[in-house]
Structure formats: C-alpha cells, structure tokens
Design a protein around this motif. Structure first.
Motif, short mmCIF file in Angstrom:
data_model
loop_
_atom_site.label_atom_id
_atom_site.label_comp_id
_atom_site.label_asym_id
_atom_site.label_seq_id
_atom_site.Cartn_x
_atom_site.Cartn_y
_atom_site.Cartn_z
N CYS A 16 0.87 -1.19 0.00
CA CYS A 16 0.00 0.00 0.00
C CYS A 16 0.90 1.23 0.00
O CYS A 16 1.89 1.27 0.74
CB CYS A 16 -0.90 0.02 1.23
SG CYS A 16 -1.86 -1.47 1.49
N HIS A 17 0.54 2.21 -0.79
CA HIS A 17 1.38 3.38 -0.97
C HIS A 17 0.67 4.64 -0.48
O HIS A 17 -0.56 4.70 -0.45
CB HIS A 17 1.77 3.53 -2.44
CG HIS A 17 2.53 2.37 -2.97
ND1 HIS A 17 3.90 2.36 -3.10
CD2 HIS A 17 2.13 1.14 -3.38
CE1 HIS A 17 4.31 1.21 -3.58
NE2 HIS A 17 3.25 0.43 -3.76
N MET A 18 1.48 5.62 -0.13
CA MET A 18 0.97 6.85 0.43
C MET A 18 0.05 7.57 -0.57
O MET A 18 0.45 7.82 -1.71
CB MET A 18 2.15 7.75 0.83
CG MET A 18 1.78 9.03 1.55
SD MET A 18 3.25 10.00 1.96
CE MET A 18 4.11 8.87 3.06
N ASP A 19 -1.17 7.87 -0.12
CA ASP A 19 -2.15 8.62 -0.93
C ASP A 19 -2.37 7.98 -2.31
O ASP A 19 -2.49 8.67 -3.32
CB ASP A 19 -1.71 10.08 -1.10
CG ASP A 19 -1.57 10.79 0.25
OD1 ASP A 19 -2.31 10.43 1.18
OD2 ASP A 19 -0.71 11.68 0.36
N THR A 20 -2.38 6.65 -2.35
CA THR A 20 -2.58 5.93 -3.61
C THR A 20 -3.84 5.08 -3.50
O THR A 20 -4.04 4.36 -2.51
CB THR A 20 -1.36 5.04 -3.92
OG1 THR A 20 -0.18 5.85 -3.94
CG2 THR A 20 -1.51 4.36 -5.26
N GLU A 21 -4.66 5.14 -4.53
CA GLU A 21 -5.96 4.48 -4.51
C GLU A 21 -5.91 3.03 -4.96
O GLU A 21 -6.96 2.39 -5.09
CB GLU A 21 -6.95 5.26 -5.39
CG GLU A 21 -7.17 6.69 -4.90
CD GLU A 21 -7.91 7.53 -5.92
OE1 GLU A 21 -8.11 7.02 -7.05
OE2 GLU A 21 -8.27 8.67 -5.60
N GLN A 22 -4.73 2.51 -5.26
CA GLN A 22 -4.61 1.11 -5.64
C GLN A 22 -3.40 0.49 -4.94
O GLN A 22 -2.51 1.20 -4.48
CB GLN A 22 -4.47 0.96 -7.16
CG GLN A 22 -3.28 1.67 -7.76
CD GLN A 22 -3.64 3.05 -8.26
OE1 GLN A 22 -4.78 3.48 -8.15
NE2 GLN A 22 -2.65 3.76 -8.82
#
Length: 903
Positions: free
Chosen positions: A395-401
């Motif tokens: 999971c990545h910072m401020d990423t929707e996928q």
C-alpha cells in the motif's frame, strides 16, 4: 544489558565524505565512510572486502596507502593497518576537514587553517607531527591537492575564492591566485603538466595553468548548482567529469571545449566524489544518497552507461519484515524504493524493480523519482506461493490502488489491485491469506475487498449491510487466520470486526472505546494486539471475543509492534525511545531497552534469533541478536531486565566492536555473561545440544586409520637411481691432472673431525610441542589450544606424534606407571573424554580416537588404570552418539518419506 544486544547495521554503502581510491597489484580498491566506520570495496565487482572498527565520532576525511587507512574524526586522526588501529594522531585543536596523501606523509588541514604533516613510516615511533604550517587568518581552506611534478608543493583552495601555492618543506607560501570571486569547492590536477581544474560554488569550472597563472578554458553550468567534484580522464580521451550539488554529472570535451554529455539524475543527492580509473574509460561516483556507481564510456556516441553500482536507502525506511526464514529483510523507505537486504551476504541486497523507469523517464523527459511509486506505508508477504505468482502486496501513500510484487524475479507484478473503483479512496491496510492465494485490502473510506493474487480479480467485498461499507472511517488494519476461516479488521474509530472469510459477513464485533492506531494478529495463538492513542496495548481473543491482556508502560506514541513466531512474546516500540518485550503468557514486561534514536519499525525473525529495527533519520536497518538463544542459559530471566529500562547504544556498522555514541569515548562493556552462576562458562560459548564439526578437508582425517595402507600403496616401485654426474654445488678441489676431486670428509658426511663420535653422543631431548600443549591444556582444563594444534598437523605428523607414545616393552605392569608415555596416554584419554562431552570438532575427534585405539589399544587392555578411563570414554561416546543418531534417524525418515512420495 537485556535479551537483545547490538549486533550490526546493514544497508549503509557510503556517506557524505569523499572516497579514497588505491591500487594494490592488479586490483583497485575504494575506501568509503559510513558514519563512524569505513568500508573497503573491490572495484572489479564492488564486493565488500573489509569493514573497519567503530570510532568515537563520525569520520570527516579519508586517505589510504597500501594496507594503511587514515581516518580523521573530530580533532584526531586514526591510523589503521587493514582493520586494526595502530596509531592515533592528536595535535589539532579544531576539527580536521581534509587529509592528503603526500609521498610518505599525510597532510591534515583543520577548520582553523592549521596544516600538520605526519610521517607514517615508523608510526609507533612518530606519534607527533613533524611539521606545522599556519595559513592566513582570512583564508578558510576548502580543498587541497598536489600538482603533479611540483616537488614538495600543494595547492589550497579557500572559501574566500583565492588559491595559495605552498612549499611544505620550506613552510613558505610561494604564490597566491586571486580566484574568480566565488568560493572554491574542488580542485584536481590534470594529466597535462601545470594544468589544474577548479570548481566554484557559482557553477563554473576553470581549467587553469598555474605555472603562468592563465586561464585555459572555462565551463559553466550554473543551473546545476555548486561544482562539488572533478576528475580528468587518463585513458587518452580529453574528458573532464564534473559533479554538482543537484546530483548531475557533466562530461566536458577539452579539445572541443564544449559539453559532451550529461548524466541526468546520476544520483538523488549531491555528488561527493568523482574518479576516473587510470588508463580505463570508467568513472566512479559517490553521493550522499548512500550509493556508489561506476560508469563506462563504451558507446558509439561517447555517452556513459551505468556499469555497476551499490546502493541503499537514500531516505529512512518506514516498514521492514523478515523474509525467507530470516535470511532476508524486506524494507520500504521514504525514498520510494522497495528493497531486499540479505542478512548473511551483503552482496545479495538489491532494490526491487518497478519496471523500465530509466527508459520511460528519458522518453517522457521526466525525473525517475516522479515515475516511481509513492512511499510504501504498509505491506504483507507470503512465502508459500513464491514460485507460482506474486507473493507481496504493498500500500502506498495517498494511492488508490495496491501493487503486487514477485520476489522470485525481484520485480513488480503485472496486476494492480483497485478496490471500490466506483468510489476510490487511498488504500491504508493489506494482508495476504495463509494459503497465499488472496490479498485483502482496506481503504480510507472504510471499504474492504478481497482479490485473487494469481489473476488480480476481485473475489468479494466485506460489507456491513446497514452501513454499506465495512467501517465508518478509515480501515487501520486487516488480518487473516491460518485456515481462511476468519478475517479481522479494525476501524479508526475503535471498532473491531470479525468476518467470515468466505461468506464476507460479520460474525462478531466490539468497540474498544478509543482510536485504534495499529493492529497485529498472531495466527498461532489467535490473539489480536491493538495499539490505541491512549498508549495502551490490548490483546483480544477473536474467538472468545474478550480482552485477555493489557500492557501499559510507553510514554509516547507507539510506532510498531510484532509477535514472536511462537506467540509467547510481544515486542513494541515507541517514540519515547524504548523497546519493550512483553510476555503474553505471564502477562508482564520481561525486558526493556532505551536507545537515543527512536525506533520507527521492527521485525523479529522466525527463529527469534535476530531483531531488526529502523530508526528516525537513519538510512540503515539495525540488527540485534537474541542472547538467550546463543548461550547455555535455560532461563530467559537471567538476561531480562524486567521493568527496568536499560540504556543501550545502537548497533555499529561493524560487528567487531560495540557501538559508541558521538559524545562518548567509553567503549561498550560486554555484559553477555549470564547471571545464572550454575551455567558452566564452557557452555556459554556454545549453543546447547549443538554438535560442531572441524571444517577440515576430508583428506586430513578420513585417511588417518589407513595411513599404513596408503604408504604401502604409494611406495616407489624401484629405488631412486644415482645421478650420472654429481651436482655442481658439491665442494671440490683441483688436482694436477685437471680432474675434479671431492673432499671426502664433506662428501661422505664424516663427522669424526670434530673429535666426538656420533654414536657416543647422548642427546637430552626436550618434550615436543605436542606433549607440552597437552600438559598445559590439562592443567588449565581448556583444550582449545591443543585442538587447534593437532588440527594444523598433517595426517603423517599426527600419526607420528601418537606412535612416539607407544610402549614397546610392557612386560612388567608395575614399571609402567612411572613411564612418561603412560602419563601421556592417560592425558590423551582425559582429552578425548572432555572433547566428546563438549561435542566440538566431532568428526575429527572420532578419527583421532580411532587411530589412538589402533596404536595403543593393547596397552590400554593390559593396564587396569587405563581401562577405567577407557570405560568412561565409552560411556560418554555411547551417550553422545545415541543423541546424534536420533537426530540423523529423524532426517533419514523424512528423506525416505519424501523420496517415496508422489505429488
């Protein structure tokens, strides 16, 4: 000290100090600094060759000459021969900023303008400087170099913009160059005589003739910041490489007097050093971004390409996790890199590929950092399906996928997981099922969705029917049990829900009553650990739906926590600088340590032998070793500090010495000895029930019992023939006939001329080293030195030493007690009893015992005293072998079962 003691730090390649390159024979080595220590790499493959010991303060300058390394720290200079410090030079009153190798001398320059000259020939006899030069008061040195062919002269650049040429032998300033109204940051000598290149802070490079004080050519790249490093090519190409504070390397053609090529984004931070290898089209660069890179000029257009590199995190890591049974560590940092570190072999560490970032950046004319994925905030991995499909989800910072990775190939996967495409929100939590087939994602909007990792297709959403989503607020964490029966999720507002994994419906839920920050689930004991903003750790039984443990003690925000593999320990870290170990069974704190730099993430290896931590503003991963495992203590409480918090320094780069703080010169004391006095000091050095081998080649111990057969087999078929002519070196005297006559006394080996017959001489022979070591080892009850000695003997020499003790005339048993051979045989039996009981060098000792019994078996059979020792040896041998045979039997059964199985 505590259960965990500092071991070493990994992930550090270089820091912001210029490197030093030297050539030894056919190999070239580069010495770099990593904080308070230095490392040496082989430039042929950038393999780590040596790690220096830890110094009290950070290294500020380096120089090297053959086996010697000179490191300036604070106001002192440490001198090392390989990894051993041989001298410490003290004389400066200010911090030493520069070191220069000058023939058989070292020049050191401090911040106050003092230049000291040190001689490293006879270092032990010359601890003081041999010369001292004081620079002008309005002259602040920024660089120093030696112009080629200028005897006893150095060129010093200043922050004020001027250069000074000094004769260090006469301690006289010869000439001062006015400069270019800009601070001088770097200077280097060129292959052409009298020509040097000077880099300034305004981005200009001046190629200057210092003999006539005339400008040859000027290059300017002000858009790329300060010129921090320069290097001339020496392979015949008229090239000058310059590095700037923006991380860009520019290549200038000196014949055409123009820019030839630019290596954009060569580094992510300021260039610290550049070096062209002698007579090679290879350029080495280092940067403060924790990387070393080598570039080769072999393309048709003359542009350099990346040849090889070593790099670590350029920004502090955020998340870490042990992988591959503790052999590797997965690490995600603020530098947008996802890395795999090897705990065993540093050369196996690497960054996971995010695709063809470099090619895409060139094509789109964008920076590589802009194309990389945003920093990872959470990830999960499963080893069970590594060979089949992607086994890591991030999971990545401020990423929707969320993204998947295939660790078998060290690349990003082909699928992108997009939960709730109708109302996308950033993904905040992820988990992979125990079977490795599914990934569960939780978003900031309270949505939870399950995906198939093989196909990347959604396999259902977890929705609480009245709410239309899983949680009202952000999903803090998700977890799956070991049988794919339950899925646990936690919401930001303190609601914990247990879902049916396949049916996707809520089975039970409860409220904690405060904001949840983080959750960790242990599949072995079924306990869920939650961290809340009231600094309390609560443990819940997800089946019984009740709180079973509550741990309090942290005084600041809790950053991370993890269970041990067996579920008996819970480790937690906090911004208060503490690391606490909680015993889940006893419901109490068993150990706590405090470090100066707060821990941001931690992970305990599956074997519970190594703990990995990351810290605030630190680019590396720090390893701690579990002392309770590598000792003979059966009780962990002998190491644990209980409720007391013990101050511990961070692990150093090198595991040879303990770490030291920057403000302290005191060495770290070794408190590794157990408090349990009942534990034998011999067993403290060895793991219980461990059998060690000698690591000797088989040829050294397998043939001991058959040496007689080997000698007969290797016996020559016919005796050596007498040479037709005598060797030229035999002494001879001339004769009248011209024939050469040999002196009979020397040719025939006659020793009667000295007046003493050889047969009548009586020799008083001293005990052999074999017997001396055996006796001394028996007296101190430590046979390690004797074992090392016999391991170093050849098979023939060991056979001879044992046969020298053979008793030939043993008719009278009463007369044997006083014989030295009898005493030596008794000592050898005691030695065998001791070594067999300790289970050290097992296969070698077995071979020696077999040879010993073959030679002295008849003597032992006839003497009652020796029979008693032999019986004791037999008892211990039988007991030890029975345990080892049981271990082997388990392995044999497992191998037999697997070899007969059909999958």
């Amino acid at each position: 000290m505590g259960i965990f003691e500092p071991y070493r730090a990994i992930g550090y390649i270089t820091s912001g100090v210029p490197f030093s390159v030297q050539r030894l024979g056919t190999e070239t080595f580069v010495t770099v600094t990593v904080g308070k220590a230095f490392q040496i790499y082989n430039c042929s493959n950038l393999k780590l060759m040596l790690i220096g010991p830890q110094l009290p303060k950070k290294i500020r300058a380096l120089a090297s000459y053959r086996d010697f390394t000179f490191a300036a720290y604070g106001t002192d200079i440490a001198v090392f021969k390989r990894a051993h410090q041989v001298a410490n030079w003290s004389g400066h009153s200010a911090k030493v900023n520069f070191l220069l190798l000058f023939g058989d001398h070292i020049l050191s320059v401090d911040a106050d303008g003092n230049v000291f000259i040190w001689s490293f020939k006879g270092i032990e006899d010359n601890p003081a400087p041999i010369e001292h030069i004081k620079l002008d008061a309005n002259f602040t040195p920024t660089c120093i170099m030696h112009p080629d062919t200028y005897l006893n002269k150095v060129l010093i650049g200043s922050q004020e913009g001027s250069l000074q040429l000094w004769n260090i032998s006469a301690k006289k300033k010869l000439y001062e160059f006015k400069g270019w109204n800009s601070s001088i940051c770097s200077c280097v000598s060129s292959p052409a005589l009298d020509v040097t290149a000077v880099g300034c802070s305004d981005g200009t490079i001046h190629v200057h003739n210092i003999r006539y004080d005339k400008e040859v050519v000027t290059f300017k790249h002000s858009a790329r910041g300060t010129v921090t490093a320069l290097s001339f090519s020496t392979d015949g190409q008229p090239l000058l490489a310059s590095g700037g504070s923006s991380g860009v390397i520019s290549i200038w053609n000196l014949e055409k007097k123009r820019l030839q090529s630019v290596i954009r984004e060569a580094h992510e931070s300021s260039i610290i050093s550049l070096h062209f290898f002698a007579n090679e089209p290879v350029l080495m660069s280092s940067s403060a971004d924790n990387s070393i890179k080598m570039w080769i000029f072999d393309t048709s257009d003359g542009d350099p390409r990346l040849l090889r590199f070593r790099s670590g995190h350029s920004a502090p890591p955020l998340c870490i996790r042990f992988y591959a049974n503790g052999r590797h560590i997965l690490s995600a940092g603020q530098d947008r890199a996802f890395r795999l570190f090897s705990v065993i072999q540093d050369q196996q560490s690497r960054e996971l590929s995010q695709g063809h970032i470099s090619k895409r950046a060139k094509k789109l004319r964008m920076k590589e950092e802009e194309l990389k994925l945003k920093p990872v905030i959470a990830f999960d991995c499963a080893e069970i399906r590594e060979r089949d499909w992607c086994n890591v989800v991030t999971c990545h910072m401020d990423t929707e996928q969320a993204y998947v990775w295939r660790l078998q190939n060290f690349v990003i996967g082909e699928h992108i997981l997009r939960p709730c495409p109708e109302n996308p929100t950033p993904v905040k939590a992820c988990a992979i099922s125990a079977c490795g087939n599914f990934a569960v994602l939780g978003t900031a909007g309270g949505w939870i969705e399950r995906f198939n990792l093989q196909s990347g297709i959604s396999r259902g959403s977890y929705v609480d029917t009245p709410k239309g989503s899983a949680h009202d607020g952000e999903v803090v964490g998700v977890a799956c049990d070991s049988t794919n029966t339950l899925m646990i999720s936690a919401g930001y507002h303190g609601d914990i829900k247990v879902w049916d994994f396949k049916g996707c419906y809520v089975k039970s839920s409860w409220e904690i009553g405060c904001t949840v920050v983080k959750i960790v689930y242990n599949r072995l004991n079924g306990l869920l650990a939650t961290v809340t903003d009231d600094l309390v750790i609560r443990l819940y039984d997800v089946v019984a739906l009740r709180m079973v443990r509550k741990f309090e003690g942290h005084t600041d925000r809790i950053t991370d926590l993890c269970f041990s593999e067996d579920g008996k320990w819970l480790l937690s870290s906090s911004m208060d600088g503490s690391l606490r170990i909680w015993d889940v069974v006893l419901a109490r704190q068993i150990d706590a340590i405090h470090v100066d730099v707060s821990i941001t993430a931690l992970s305990l290896s599956p074997n519970m032998d190594v703990l990995a931590t990351t810290h605030v503003d630190q680019k590396g991963v720090y390893l701690w070793v579990n002392r309770s495992i590598f000792s003979g203590a059966s009780n962990v409480d002998s190491f644990a500090s209980g409720k007391e918090v013990v101050n511990v320094r961070l692990p150093s780069i090198s595991s040879m010495n303990g770490s030291q703080t920057e403000d302290s010169d005191e060495p770290v004391t070794d408190n590794s000895v157990s408090k349990d006095a009942s534990v034998s000091p011999t067993f403290i050095k060895q793991i219980p029930e461990l059998v060690t081998l000698s690591l000797l080649p088989k040829s050294q111990w397998q043939g001991l019992i058959n040496l007689d057969i080997i000698k007969v087999r290797n016996k020559p078929i016919e005796p050596p023939k007498k040479p037709e002519k005598a060797p030229f070196f035999l002494p001879s005297v001339p004769s009248l006939s011209g024939e050469i006559l040999f002196t009979p006394s020397e040719a025939n080996g006659d020793v009667k001329g000295n007046g003493v017959e050889m047969n009548d001489r009586k020799l008083d022979m001293a005990p052999s080293p074999f017997l001396q070591l055996l006796q001394s080892s028996t007296e101190i009850k430590n046979f390690s030195a004797f074992t090392d000695y016999i391991k170093g003997l050849s098979p023939s020499a060991l056979d001879m030493e044992l046969r020298m003790l053979q008793i030939i005339d043993d008719e009278n048993l009463e007369d044997l007690d006083g014989k030295p051979e009898m005493i030596s045989i008794e000592l050898l039996l005691d030695y065998f009893v001791c070594e067999i009981s300790y289970k050290n060098n097992f296969e070698f000792i077995q071979a020696v015992i077999r040879l010993f019994l073959k030679i002295h078996g008849e003597t032992i059979r006839r003497h009652p005293k020796l029979q008693g020792k032999a019986k004791k040896l037999l008892e211990i041998q039988s007991d030890v072998w029975q345990k080892i045979d049981t271990m082997f039997q388990r392995t044999r059964c497992l191998v037999t079962f697997l070899s007969n199985s059909q999958f």
